[in-house]
Design a protein around this motif. Structure first.
Motif, PDB file in Angstrom:
ATOM      1  N   ARG A 172       1.784   6.531  33.229  1.00  0.00           N
ATOM      2  CA  ARG A 172       2.617   7.738  33.297  1.00  0.00           C
ATOM      3  C   ARG A 172       3.088   7.996  34.732  1.00  0.00           C
ATOM      4  NH1 ARG A 172       4.559   7.847  28.841  1.00  0.00           N
ATOM      5  NH2 ARG A 172       3.068   7.610  27.186  1.00  0.00           N
ATOM      6  N   ALA A 173       2.222   7.727  35.714  1.00  0.00           N
ATOM      7  CA  ALA A 173       2.618   7.905  37.120  1.00  0.00           C
ATOM      8  C   ALA A 173       3.721   6.913  37.475  1.00  0.00           C
ATOM      9  CB  ALA A 173       1.414   7.725  38.036  1.00  0.00           C
ATOM     10  N   LEU A 174       3.569   5.682  37.028  1.00  0.00           N
ATOM     11  CA  LEU A 174       4.583   4.668  37.307  1.00  0.00           C
ATOM     12  C   LEU A 174       5.917   5.051  36.666  1.00  0.00           C
ATOM     13  CD1 LEU A 174       4.201   0.891  37.369  1.00  0.00           C
ATOM     14  CD2 LEU A 174       6.037   1.877  36.027  1.00  0.00           C
ATOM     15  N   LEU A 175       5.885   5.434  35.396  1.00  0.00           N
ATOM     16  CA  LEU A 175       7.130   5.788  34.701  1.00  0.00           C
ATOM     17  C   LEU A 175       7.788   7.018  35.325  1.00  0.00           C
ATOM     18  CD1 LEU A 175       5.990   5.142  31.021  1.00  0.00           C
ATOM     19  CD2 LEU A 175       7.491   3.708  32.415  1.00  0.00           C
ATOM     20  N   SER A 176       6.989   7.989  35.745  1.00  0.00           N
ATOM     21  CA  SER A 176       7.537   9.209  36.360  1.00  0.00           C
ATOM     22  C   SER A 176       8.158   8.942  37.722  1.00  0.00           C
ATOM     23  CB  SER A 176       6.433  10.261  36.527  1.00  0.00           C
ATOM     24  OG  SER A 176       5.989  10.691  35.281  1.00  0.00           O
ATOM     25  N   SER A 177       7.574   8.000  38.455  1.00  0.00           N
ATOM     26  CA  SER A 177       8.036   7.760  39.824  1.00  0.00           C
ATOM     27  C   SER A 177       9.169   6.746  39.925  1.00  0.00           C
ATOM     28  CB  SER A 177       6.867   7.289  40.683  1.00  0.00           C
ATOM     29  OG  SER A 177       6.475   5.997  40.282  1.00  0.00           O
ATOM     30  N   LEU A 178       9.535   6.145  38.829  1.00  0.00           N
ATOM     31  CA  LEU A 178      10.564   5.110  38.860  1.00  0.00           C
ATOM     32  C   LEU A 178      11.885   5.654  39.381  1.00  0.00           C
ATOM     33  CD1 LEU A 178      10.911   2.084  37.852  1.00  0.00           C
ATOM     34  CD2 LEU A 178      12.179   3.108  35.988  1.00  0.00           C
ATOM     35  N   THR A 179      12.388   5.048  40.455  1.00  0.00           N
ATOM     36  CA  THR A 179      13.667   5.474  41.022  1.00  0.00           C
ATOM     37  C   THR A 179      14.716   4.369  40.976  1.00  0.00           C
ATOM     38  OG1 THR A 179      12.945   4.860  43.238  1.00  0.00           O
ATOM     39  CG2 THR A 179      12.612   7.159  42.586  1.00  0.00           C
ATOM     40  N   ALA A 180      14.301   3.154  40.622  1.00  0.00           N
ATOM     41  CA  ALA A 180      15.266   2.057  40.512  1.00  0.00           C
ATOM     42  C   ALA A 180      16.256   2.415  39.410  1.00  0.00           C
ATOM     43  CB  ALA A 180      14.535   0.753  40.169  1.00  0.00           C
ATOM     44  N   PRO A 181      17.545   2.348  39.688  1.00  0.00           N
ATOM     45  CA  PRO A 181      18.514   2.713  38.651  1.00  0.00           C
ATOM     46  C   PRO A 181      18.407   1.831  37.406  1.00  0.00           C
ATOM     47  CG  PRO A 181      19.562   2.584  40.805  1.00  0.00           C
ATOM     48  CD  PRO A 181      18.186   2.021  40.957  1.00  0.00           C
ATOM     49  N   VAL A 182      18.394   2.480  36.245  1.00  0.00           N
ATOM     50  CA  VAL A 182      18.402   1.781  34.961  1.00  0.00           C
ATOM     51  C   VAL A 182      19.863   1.525  34.605  1.00  0.00           C
ATOM     52  CG1 VAL A 182      17.832   1.961  32.512  1.00  0.00           C
ATOM     53  CG2 VAL A 182      16.233   2.831  34.222  1.00  0.00           C
ATOM     54  N   VAL A 183      20.228   0.258  34.463  1.00  0.00           N
ATOM     55  CA  VAL A 183      21.625  -0.078  34.173  1.00  0.00           C
ATOM     56  C   VAL A 183      21.860  -0.368  32.690  1.00  0.00           C
ATOM     57  CG1 VAL A 183      22.189  -0.826  36.507  1.00  0.00           C
ATOM     58  CG2 VAL A 183      21.242  -2.482  34.891  1.00  0.00           C
ATOM     59  N   ALA A 184      20.774  -0.571  31.941  1.00  0.00           N
ATOM     60  CA  ALA A 184      20.875  -0.761  30.488  1.00  0.00           C
ATOM     61  C   ALA A 184      19.485  -0.618  29.901  1.00  0.00           C
ATOM     62  CB  ALA A 184      21.452  -2.134  30.157  1.00  0.00           C
ATOM     63  N   ARG A 185      19.425  -0.335  28.614  1.00  0.00           N
ATOM     64  CA  ARG A 185      18.144  -0.223  27.935  1.00  0.00           C
ATOM     65  C   ARG A 185      18.324  -0.474  26.451  1.00  0.00           C
ATOM     66  NH1 ARG A 185      16.469   5.937  27.144  1.00  0.00           N
ATOM     67  NH2 ARG A 185      18.304   6.628  26.020  1.00  0.00           N
ATOM     68  N   GLY A 186      17.234  -0.869  25.816  1.00  0.00           N
ATOM     69  CA  GLY A 186      17.265  -1.119  24.381  1.00  0.00           C
ATOM     70  C   GLY A 186      15.859  -1.060  23.841  1.00  0.00           C
ATOM     71  N   ARG A 187      15.740  -1.000  22.515  1.00  0.00           N
ATOM     72  CA  ARG A 187      14.410  -0.932  21.908  1.00  0.00           C
ATOM     73  C   ARG A 187      14.431  -1.439  20.481  1.00  0.00           C
ATOM     74  NH1 ARG A 187      13.609   5.617  21.006  1.00  0.00           N
ATOM     75  NH2 ARG A 187      15.605   5.928  19.992  1.00  0.00           N
ATOM     76  N   VAL A 188      13.254  -1.841  20.044  1.00  0.00           N
ATOM     77  CA  VAL A 188      13.014  -2.183  18.652  1.00  0.00           C
ATOM     78  C   VAL A 188      11.667  -1.554  18.299  1.00  0.00           C
ATOM     79  CG1 VAL A 188      11.918  -4.438  19.159  1.00  0.00           C
ATOM     80  CG2 VAL A 188      12.965  -4.029  16.905  1.00  0.00           C
ATOM     81  N   THR A 189      11.581  -1.009  17.092  1.00  0.00           N
ATOM     82  CA  THR A 189      10.380  -0.283  16.681  1.00  0.00           C
ATOM     83  C   THR A 189       9.778  -0.926  15.436  1.00  0.00           C
ATOM     84  OG1 THR A 189      11.255   1.776  17.585  1.00  0.00           O
ATOM     85  CG2 THR A 189       9.462   1.976  15.983  1.00  0.00           C
ATOM     86  N   GLY A 190       8.477  -1.178  15.504  1.00  0.00           N
ATOM     87  CA  GLY A 190       7.727  -1.650  14.351  1.00  0.00           C
ATOM     88  C   GLY A 190       6.723  -0.599  13.939  1.00  0.00           C
ATOM     89  N   THR A 191       6.224  -0.689  12.725  1.00  0.00           N
ATOM     90  CA  THR A 191       5.253   0.290  12.237  1.00  0.00           C
ATOM     91  C   THR A 191       3.974  -0.416  11.807  1.00  0.00           C
ATOM     92  OG1 THR A 191       6.028   0.175   9.944  1.00  0.00           O
ATOM     93  CG2 THR A 191       7.091   1.800  11.383  1.00  0.00           C
ATOM     94  N   TYR A 192       2.888   0.346  11.776  1.00  0.00           N
ATOM     95  CA  TYR A 192       1.627  -0.169  11.238  1.00  0.00           C
ATOM     96  C   TYR A 192       0.794   1.006  10.745  1.00  0.00           C
ATOM     97  CZ  TYR A 192      -2.331  -3.172  10.419  1.00  0.00           C
ATOM     98  OH  TYR A 192      -3.341  -3.874   9.802  1.00  0.00           O
TER      99      TYR A 192
END
Length: 194
Positions: A172-192
C-alpha cells in the motif's frame, strides 16, 4: 471454516480501495490483458490456486497489447477484491522490464514464482508473501474476484519507498507513493470460490 465464511459473508474489501481506483494509477490509454487459462470474469483453474486448497500455486500466463513506446517498466498488481478486510489483499506485486522478457508482451505460467521468476520480472513484497500467491478464500465466503492489473510506467520506480528498499516496501505504501506517470493500464479478472 464454512461457519467463519458465512459469518463474514457480508464483509468485503471495497473496489474503491483497489490499485485500479487510485488517482495516481490512472492512465490515458488502455491495454488489453488476457490469460489462456481463464477468460475475464471466469473461474481461475485449480492449478493456479493456493496449495492449501488443493492447487499448485502456479501463476497463470498473461499477455497484453503492446504498451506505448515511452513505457520503461510495467507494474503488475494482483489483488483479491473480496477479502473480508478493509482493503483488497495484494496477492502479488512485481515490476516487469519489457526489454528483458523472453517473449514480448507475455509472461508464461509460473513467471511470478518467488524462487525462479521469469526473465525481466522483479518480485516485490505483497500482503501475503513474495511472488505469486494463488487464491485461497475462506470456505463459504462466496466468490472472490482476483484482478491482474498491469500499469505501464514512463519512468523507472525509485529504489526506495518511505525509507525502505523497493523490494521491502509495504504494497500500500508503494502504490500510494508511485509518482512515475502511468501511460496505459489494463486488467483481467478471474474468480474463485470454495
Amino acid at each position: 471454516m464454512t461457519i467463519l465464511g458465512n459469518l463474514l459473508k457480508n464483509r468485503k474489501a471495497r473496489d474503491a480501495d483497489s490499485a485500479w481506483s487510485r488517482p495516481n494509477l490512472q492512465g490515458p490509454e488502455l491495454l488489453t490483458v488476457s490469460s489462456q487459462q481463464f477468460d475475464d470474469g471466469e473461474s481461475i483453474p485449480l492449478q493456479h490456486v493456493g496449495k492449501r486448497v488443493g492447487g499448485r500455486n502456479v501463476s497463470p500466463d498473461l499477455s497484453w497489447s503492446p504498451p506505448p513506446h515511452e513505457t520503461t517498466e510495467l507494474l503488475l498488481v494482483v489483488e483479491d477484491l473480496d477479502v473480508p478486510t478493509s482493503k483488497p489483499a495484494v496477492h502479488c506485486l512485481v515490476l516487469i522490464d519489457p526489454s528483458q522478457l523472453d517473449s514480448p508482451n507475455h509472461l508464461p505460467p509460473d513467471a511470478l514464482s518467488a524462487r525462479e521468476p521469469a526473465a525481466g520480472v522483479r518480485i516485490l513484497r505483497s500482503t501475503i508473501t513474495r511472488g505469486y500467491h494463488g487464491p485461497e478464500p475462506i470456505k463459504g465466503h462466496g466468490p472472490h474476484r482476483y484482478t491482474f492489473q498491469l500499469f505501464a510506467l514512463s519512468s523507472p520506480m525509485p529504489s526506495t519507498v518511505g525509507g525502505s528498499k523497493l523490494e521491502r516496501a509495504r504494497p500500500r505504501a508503494l502504490l500510494s507513493s508511485l509518482t512515475a506517470p502511468v501511460v496505459a493500464r489494463g486488467r483481467v479478472t478471474g474468480t474463485y470460490e470454495r
